[in-house]
Design a protein around this motif. Structure first.
Motif, PDB file in Angstrom:
ATOM      1  N   UNK A 236      12.058  32.074 -32.425  1.00  0.00           N
ATOM      2  CA  UNK A 236      11.056  32.795 -31.857  1.00  0.00           C
ATOM      3  C   UNK A 236      11.179  34.257 -31.437  1.00  0.00           C
ATOM      4  N   UNK A 237      12.291  34.352 -30.833  1.00  0.00           N
ATOM      5  CA  UNK A 237      12.407  35.894 -30.141  1.00  0.00           C
ATOM      6  C   UNK A 237      12.493  36.664 -31.451  1.00  0.00           C
ATOM      7  N   UNK A 238      13.393  36.318 -32.573  1.00  0.00           N
ATOM      8  CA  UNK A 238      13.315  37.097 -33.618  1.00  0.00           C
ATOM      9  C   UNK A 238      11.987  37.486 -34.267  1.00  0.00           C
ATOM     10  N   UNK A 239      11.262  36.257 -34.368  1.00  0.00           N
ATOM     11  CA  UNK A 239       9.805  36.840 -34.921  1.00  0.00           C
ATOM     12  C   UNK A 239       8.917  37.699 -34.084  1.00  0.00           C
ATOM     13  N   UNK A 240       9.133  37.448 -32.829  1.00  0.00           N
ATOM     14  CA  UNK A 240       8.408  38.381 -31.935  1.00  0.00           C
ATOM     15  C   UNK A 240       8.681  39.871 -31.933  1.00  0.00           C
ATOM     16  N   UNK A 241      10.215  39.944 -32.188  1.00  0.00           N
ATOM     17  CA  UNK A 241      11.196  41.289 -32.493  1.00  0.00           C
ATOM     18  C   UNK A 241      10.399  41.749 -33.675  1.00  0.00           C
ATOM     19  N   UNK A 242      10.336  41.027 -34.606  1.00  0.00           N
ATOM     20  CA  UNK A 242       9.745  41.538 -35.926  1.00  0.00           C
ATOM     21  C   UNK A 242       8.515  42.067 -35.976  1.00  0.00           C
ATOM     22  N   UNK A 243       7.639  41.430 -35.394  1.00  0.00           N
ATOM     23  CA  UNK A 243       6.083  41.706 -35.139  1.00  0.00           C
ATOM     24  C   UNK A 243       6.173  42.905 -34.428  1.00  0.00           C
ATOM     25  N   UNK A 244       6.769  43.202 -33.150  1.00  0.00           N
ATOM     26  CA  UNK A 244       6.711  44.400 -32.635  1.00  0.00           C
ATOM     27  C   UNK A 244       7.242  45.430 -33.206  1.00  0.00           C
ATOM     28  N   UNK A 245       8.461  45.304 -34.243  1.00  0.00           N
ATOM     29  CA  UNK A 245       8.678  46.433 -34.960  1.00  0.00           C
ATOM     30  C   UNK A 245       7.647  47.015 -35.954  1.00  0.00           C
ATOM     31  N   UNK A 246       7.037  45.865 -36.569  1.00  0.00           N
ATOM     32  CA  UNK A 246       6.026  46.167 -37.555  1.00  0.00           C
ATOM     33  C   UNK A 246       4.591  46.973 -36.784  1.00  0.00           C
ATOM     34  N   UNK A 247       4.319  46.503 -35.733  1.00  0.00           N
ATOM     35  CA  UNK A 247       3.391  47.375 -34.685  1.00  0.00           C
ATOM     36  C   UNK A 247       3.709  48.668 -34.522  1.00  0.00           C
ATOM     37  N   UNK A 248       5.083  49.017 -34.151  1.00  0.00           N
ATOM     38  CA  UNK A 248       5.629  50.432 -33.989  1.00  0.00           C
ATOM     39  C   UNK A 248       5.369  51.276 -35.149  1.00  0.00           C
ATOM     40  N   UNK A 249       5.748  50.679 -36.312  1.00  0.00           N
ATOM     41  CA  UNK A 249       5.622  51.166 -37.679  1.00  0.00           C
ATOM     42  C   UNK A 249       4.272  51.745 -37.719  1.00  0.00           C
ATOM     43  N   UNK A 250       3.589  50.832 -37.627  1.00  0.00           N
ATOM     44  CA  UNK A 250       2.033  51.209 -37.940  1.00  0.00           C
ATOM     45  C   UNK A 250       1.533  52.165 -36.966  1.00  0.00           C
ATOM     46  N   UNK A 251       1.632  52.044 -35.852  1.00  0.00           N
ATOM     47  CA  UNK A 251       1.305  53.249 -34.990  1.00  0.00           C
ATOM     48  C   UNK A 251       1.976  54.442 -35.057  1.00  0.00           C
ATOM     49  N   UNK A 252       3.253  54.487 -35.604  1.00  0.00           N
ATOM     50  CA  UNK A 252       4.000  55.692 -35.810  1.00  0.00           C
ATOM     51  C   UNK A 252       3.393  56.537 -36.829  1.00  0.00           C
TER      52      UNK A 252
END
Length: 252
Positions: A236-252
């Motif tokens: 579950x932590x890994x999934x959350x981490x992956x979702x946060x990374x995708x959000x950063x990429x979109x915002x960046x």
């Protein structure tokens, strides 16, 4: 003069026990108990201690005072309520198939006398339904170190023949068929039952539904070991981490 005979007769009345039932409770003969109550015989000190201890009555009170019903109720309130409460809350008595009794069960599954002799567990389940316990004896239902291991116990609810085809694919079942007891997942194909193991190296077993003598749908599971939940948390932590990374990429 001892009041022992009168008092135990009064205890029986409060408790609702026959002479035979009371005598058996303390390993006495019915005639012996009758002699105590009628004052024709005096009990051994061991018997007096057993009875006094069982009903939480002081020995001197049991021997030297004629006890009243109210006094008996004060000594132990469950003289009248304990048995009644037990009758109100009846746990289901579930016969269990163990590794030692499995072969006998295959031959005698329809013999009521044999079923009553099986080891059993009492659980807070609906006593009007029919359940059966089954002790896992192999590794067929394991996958990647997870699943059911020997000595785990599953509790199944009986499935009527008319309902078998309506069960969802993948339902865990214990099936008696072709002289075997099989614990697997059920898949229905036309009028056949496919029994599939979780272990990838075990082949499916397929039987006509009409050949199945008994089917028990697994409702409860008792594991011999404590399950490990660490991997699930990490996933579950890994999934959350992956979702946060995708959000950063979109915002960046």
């Amino acid at each position: 003069m001892s009041f022992f005979g009168k008092n135990i007769k009064k205890i029986r009345g409060v408790k609702g026990l026959s002479q035979q039932a009371f005598a058996e409770l303390f390993d006495l003969k019915r005639g012996t108990l009758g002699a105590y109550e009628e004052g024709r015989s005096e009990p051994k000190i061991e018997t007096i201690i057993k009875i006094a201890k069982h009903f939480s009555i002081q020995i001197d009170n049991l021997l030297t005072n004629e006890l009243t019903v109210n006094e008996l109720l004060k000594f132990k309130g469950d003289l009248t309520t304990y048995a009644e409460d037990m009758k109100r809350e009846q746990f289901a008595q579930i016969p269990c198939i163990t590794e030692n009794t499995a072969n006998d069960y295959i031959a005698l599954f329809d013999k009521e006398g044999f079923i009553k002799e099986l080891p059993s567990v009492h659980l807070p389940l609906n006593p009007t339904k029919e359940f059966r316990g089954y002790t896992v004896s192999n590794l067929e239902m394991t996958s990647h170190d997870k699943g059911f291991y020997p000595k785990d116990v599953v509790i199944g609810e009986k499935v009527p023949a008319s309902v078998m085809k309506k069960l969802n694919n993948g339902t865990l079942v214990v099936v008696l068929v072709d002289g075997k007891l099989i614990f697997r997942r059920l898949y229905i194909t036309k009028n056949n039952a496919v029994l599939r193991a979780d272990h990838k190296n075990i082949e499916d077993a397929e039987y006509p539904l009409s050949d199945i003598q008994e089917m028990w749908r697994v409702r409860y599971v008792f594991c011999r070991r404590i399950p490990e939940f660490g991997d699930q948390v990490e996933d579950k932590l890994l999934i959350i981490e992956q979702q946060l990374q995708k959000m950063k990429e979109r915002l960046g």
